[in-house]
Design an enzyme around this catalytic site. Structure first.
Site, PDB file in Angstrom:
ATOM      1  N   ALA A 298       0.794  -1.234   0.000  1.00 33.78           N
ATOM      2  CA  ALA A 298       0.000   0.000   0.000  1.00 33.78           C
ATOM      3  C   ALA A 298       0.827   1.286   0.000  1.00 33.78           C
ATOM      4  CB  ALA A 298      -0.948   0.011   1.200  1.00 33.78           C
ATOM      5  N   GLY A 299       2.093   1.225   0.450  1.00 28.81           N
ATOM      6  CA  GLY A 299       2.840   2.480   0.627  1.00 28.81           C
ATOM      7  C   GLY A 299       3.186   3.142  -0.688  1.00 28.81           C
ATOM      8  N   GLY A 301       0.416   5.013  -0.326  1.00 22.14           N
ATOM      9  CA  GLY A 301      -1.006   5.097   0.010  1.00 22.14           C
ATOM     10  C   GLY A 301      -1.903   5.740  -1.021  1.00 22.14           C
ATOM     11  N   GLY A 302      -1.370   6.050  -2.192  1.00 24.15           N
ATOM     12  CA  GLY A 302      -2.189   6.706  -3.216  1.00 24.15           C
ATOM     13  C   GLY A 302      -3.406   5.862  -3.608  1.00 24.15           C
ATOM     14  N   LYS A 303      -3.137   4.611  -3.993  1.00 23.49           N
ATOM     15  CA  LYS A 303      -4.262   3.759  -4.425  1.00 23.49           C
ATOM     16  C   LYS A 303      -5.089   3.331  -3.224  1.00 23.49           C
ATOM     17  CE  LYS A 303      -1.675   2.192  -8.407  1.00 23.49           C
ATOM     18  NZ  LYS A 303      -0.338   2.622  -7.889  1.00 23.49           N
ATOM     19  N   GLU A 322       1.582  -2.775   4.311  1.00 16.30           N
ATOM     20  CA  GLU A 322       2.816  -2.295   3.681  1.00 16.30           C
ATOM     21  C   GLU A 322       3.985  -2.813   4.509  1.00 16.30           C
ATOM     22  OE1 GLU A 322       4.294  -0.391   1.136  1.00 16.30           O
ATOM     23  OE2 GLU A 322       6.119  -0.612   2.336  1.00 16.30           O
ATOM     24  N   ASP A 365       0.067  -4.061  -5.912  1.00 17.92           N
ATOM     25  CA  ASP A 365       0.749  -3.070  -6.755  1.00 17.92           C
ATOM     26  C   ASP A 365       2.224  -3.215  -6.403  1.00 17.92           C
ATOM     27  OD1 ASP A 365       1.352  -0.860  -8.276  1.00 17.92           O
ATOM     28  OD2 ASP A 365       0.676   0.591  -6.790  1.00 17.92           O
ATOM     29  N   CYS A 418       4.115  -0.333 -12.119  1.00 18.05           N
ATOM     30  CA  CYS A 418       4.382   0.915 -12.833  1.00 18.05           C
ATOM     31  C   CYS A 418       5.555   0.665 -13.776  1.00 18.05           C
ATOM     32  CB  CYS A 418       4.700   2.035 -11.856  1.00 18.05           C
ATOM     33  SG  CYS A 418       4.789   3.581 -12.748  1.00 18.05           S
TER      34      CYS A 418
END
Ligand SMILES: C[S@@+](CC[C@H](N)C(=O)[O-])C[C@H]1O[C@@H](n2cnc3c(N)ncnc32)[C@H](O)[C@@H]1O
Length: 486
Positions: A298-299, A301-303, A322, A365, A418
């Protein structure tokens, strides 16, 4: 610029008097740009972290205004992005291999080459400012060398230089594109493999990597709206997102920090590609219960902030996990104020504390090479090595396997990177599903992700989606959606 002689007047000997020594003048913009390049080179610093404090210090001293700051930023980012091209040009103008030229000299030369070939700064100003910088930071002897090299470079424009120094496309297409568009050759090759197609597409992509990306805001679901952000920034300073209903694009110079919703954490800065990944996962059809969501990487934390808001709108709860405790704290900050239930934990997603089959939706992610965000990190392309991918491979597979174990039968997993590199995207998913590498195959089916990004063109043959800077104006995010079948 004042001409202050610093040496005594020549004696009357009948000989021509020696040219008086003039103390070198420190141009604060070029000096700051040089300092930033040295930090990136010497300390492996990130330009986007090094520049702000240098600019702040210069502003505090009072010898810098906003235009100076903009020019210094352009010089640093432009020089780093185009370094591959400039190195090839400089190499053609010196009589020894570049590795034998001191790095600070190369930085002054690249900075000068950028001013000459990549900006509208007049030739005489670009050369004299660079030579003056060389006098200050390198000394008189090496300033003469800089002068000689830059004068050679100034003899022709960028197109002519590229024509001269890049191998012909027909002889070696990847080597040609690497020089012309300033990317390491292995990255040209990997991006081209992932993109497919002919010359025009890869050239557009490589050029898009050399453009400064727009700043995009996200209105966090349930806490703000795109309309609120558009009202706050005003018609002249913001545009609706291209694809995400939560996005607002800021005009050049727009200051996200000046917007109340951003200050209050109800909105944030987030590329539209990342927004689309979160929205597509949230909208993928699950069979039955839809109450427990997991973001396993998660870090910062955008998504997770988007998912938490979307989950809240449906009465679901998000667990944001995270590995790095300091990044878990950033996730907590991004989620604070979310209207529905959530929890943030620091945990290793490959050895998770949750029970198998606990979740209805899972996002992984995963950590990756970041080759999809080269627009944002001008130095990243020169630091990454092809071998880095081998380091990510087992972690990416392990995290995806755990995601597929964490989801219940009928639930959905989103695997995102990404990076468009096939070794981090489709190959990982195929390997995990088929159980390659001595693991059990996983019973899961592909979900076609394309209809979950409505209105987004050029998504290929599916079922996974790959976004591209030149086609979508986003980072090159990848998303595979999978449903657990047994
Ligand atoms: C690509 S970033 C995630 C970005 C995030 N989803 C967002 O939108 O802000 C990958 C994250 O995974 C974390 N990570 C690395 N190894 C991990 C592991 N074994 N388990 C959980 N998280 C891990 C990294 O620290 C990093 O914060």
């Amino acid at each position: 610029m004042s001409d202050q002689p610093s040496s005594p007047p020549a004696k009357r000997t009948g000989k021509r008097p020696a040219k008086p020594h003039r103390r070198p003048q420190k141009d604060p913009v070029r000096f700051l740009a040089f300092e930033a390049l040295r930090a990136v080179d010497e300390r492996d610093a990130y330009a986007n972290l090094v520049l702000p404090p240098l600019l702040k210090k210069a502003r505090a001293k009072g010898d810098f205004d906003e235009r100076d700051a903009a020019l210094a930023t352009e010089l640093v980012y432009g020089t780093l992005r185009r370094q591959g091209t400039y190195d090839a040009v400089v190499a053609a103008c010196v009589d020894r291999p570049l590795r034998e030229v001191d790095p600070p000299v190369l930085d002054v030369l690249a900075l000068g080459a950028h001013q000459l070939l990549g900006t509208r700064i007049p030739t005489h100003a670009a050369v004299s400012a660079s030579v003056e910088l060389a006098r200050v930071v390198l000394g008189e002897g090496r300033a003469k060398f800089v002068n000689a090299v830059l004068r050679k470079i100034s003899k022709q424009d960028l197109d002519a230089w590229v024509e001269q120094v890049a191998p012909p496309y027909d002889d070696d297409a990847e080597a040609h594109l690497a020089v012309v568009h300033s990317h390491p050759r292995w990255i040209v090759s990997a991006l081209w493999d992932a993109l497919g197609g002919g010359r025009a597409g890869i050239e557009d992509l490589l050029e898009a990597d050399n453009e400064r990306p727009e700043v995009t805001l996200v209105a966090r679901p349930g806490r703000s709206t795109a309309d609120e952000l558009l009202d706050a920034v005003g018609e002249d300073s913001g545009l609706p997102g291209r694809w995400s209903p939560y996005a607002v694009r800021l005009a050049e110079g727009g200051e996200p920090g000046a917007i109340a919703a951003v200050q209050e954490g109800r909105a944030g800065v987030q590329d539209e590609g990342s927004q689309l990944v979160a929205v597509a996962l949230a909208n993928a059809p699950v069979e039955g219960r839809d109450e427990r969501w997991l973001d396993g990487c998660a870090g910062p934390g955008g998504k997770a902030a988007m998912l938490a808001g979307l989950a809240a709108g449906r009465g679901a709860a998000l667990l944001a996990s995270e590995k790095q405790p300091h990044r878990a704290r950033l996730v907590e900050r991004a989620l604070a104020g979310n209207p529905g239930p959530y929890q943030v934990i620091a945990a290793d997603g490959t050895r998770p504390p949750w029970l198998p089959g606990s979740f209805d939706r899972v996002l992984m992610d995963v950590p990756c090479s970041g080759l999809g965000a080269l627009r944002r990190r001008p130095e990243a392309r020169w630091r990454r090595r092809a071998e880095d991918l081998e380091g990510f491979a087992p972690l990416q597979r392990g995290l995806l396997r755990e995601a597929l174990s964490a989801v219940r039968v009928g639930g959905v997993v989103g695997y995102a990177t990404c990076s468009p590199h096939l070794a981090e995207t489709r190959v990982v998913v195929d390997d995990v599903l088929k159980g390659r590498g001595g693991h059990q195959p996983v019973e899961a089916e592909w979900i076609d992700a394309r209809p979950l990004l409505p209105g987004v063109p050029a998504l290929g043959d599916g079922p996974d989606v790959q976004l591209w800077p030149h086609l979508h104006g986003t980072d090159a995010m990848y998303l595979a959606l999978l449903r657990r079948t047994a």
